[in-house]
Write an enzyme that holds these catalytic residues in place. Sequence first.
Site: not given
Ligand code: F6P
Length: 321
Positions: A170, A128, A24
């Site tokens: 994750m 990720d 922005v």
């Molecule tokens: O942002 C990526 C991530 O964190 C992945 O590692 C994970 O599996 C996924 O998103 C889960 O996200 P949501 O539950 O929001 O779909």
Amino acid sequence: MKRIGVLTTGGDAPGMNAAIRAVVRTAISHGIEVTGVEKGYSGLYDKSFLKLNSRSVSGIINKAGTFLKTKRFPEFKKIEVRRQCHQNLLDAGVEGLVVIGGDGSARGAYQFSSDFDFPVVLIPASIDNDLYGTDFTVGFDTAVNTAVSAVDNIRDTATSHDRTFVIEVMGREKGNLAVEVAVACGAEIVIIPEVKLENREIVSLLKEQDKKGKTSSIIILAEGAGRANELAAFLQTEFPNRQIRYSVLGYIQRGGSPTYLTRVLAAQFGTAAVELLQKRKYPFMTGIKGNEIVYIPLKDVVSRSKDIPAKHLEIVKNMAI
Ligand code: F6P
């Protein structure tokens, strides 16, 4: 270009707000108006547009999440939906778009730009860090630091009680987060989706560690490579005399105030994205290689995959002696 749009889409990542702020303010300083699009691609379809000025992005640099909101919108795969989105942008006088998001967002951005020859630039933002062409995505450093601090706390208990912990982080498709956390926490074993590690190999690694006199250990498991509770239950039957526990870090990894590195990257990418649109260079993704800001064709981003962090995997193995 007189007016550009900006949206955040896919899973949220710390630093998305800082990236919006950079887009922005860079645009405004170049005399370009900015339209914020709420809830990702779905906001393009619903015409959820708002005019942004410098004050709209005050006080958000230190906040995780995204004030523009985000949403997964599978309907964007349909050409008739994208056509309507394109028309809505034209009607609103928006001549270029900055998309802030991860790998799914990249595919949508590339498709949309190719369909209508519309200027789109992607700022990679995902915990990720799984996009081809950039060493880092916005949010990754923050998520790693959050996970490291959680694992450090668990390590205290592991050591005091002579326990083995399986800690799930994750990473549905890729293990970049898991590997960095494993290196930074001195984990004994890391398991990621890209490299198959059979249960019997994990058992033999733990037995080797027993022989070396290790009384506690940390196993970092990327969610895409298995479930922590299942692995812990399996290991408990294999090692009845050991106390095996597990923890799933989950969504705490997506929140938290962005680190300095995340904020600086967001500022660099936000600036670069606007400059690319100004030069009508599209469809590109902003990236960082070494210390340099680079631009990667979105075609490459969506068709190639990021290398496995092999050297760091090796470090985890070598340090677990
Ligand atoms: O942002 C990526 C991530 O964190 C992945 O590692 C994970 O599996 C996924 O998103 C889960 O996200 P949501 O539950 O929001 O779909």
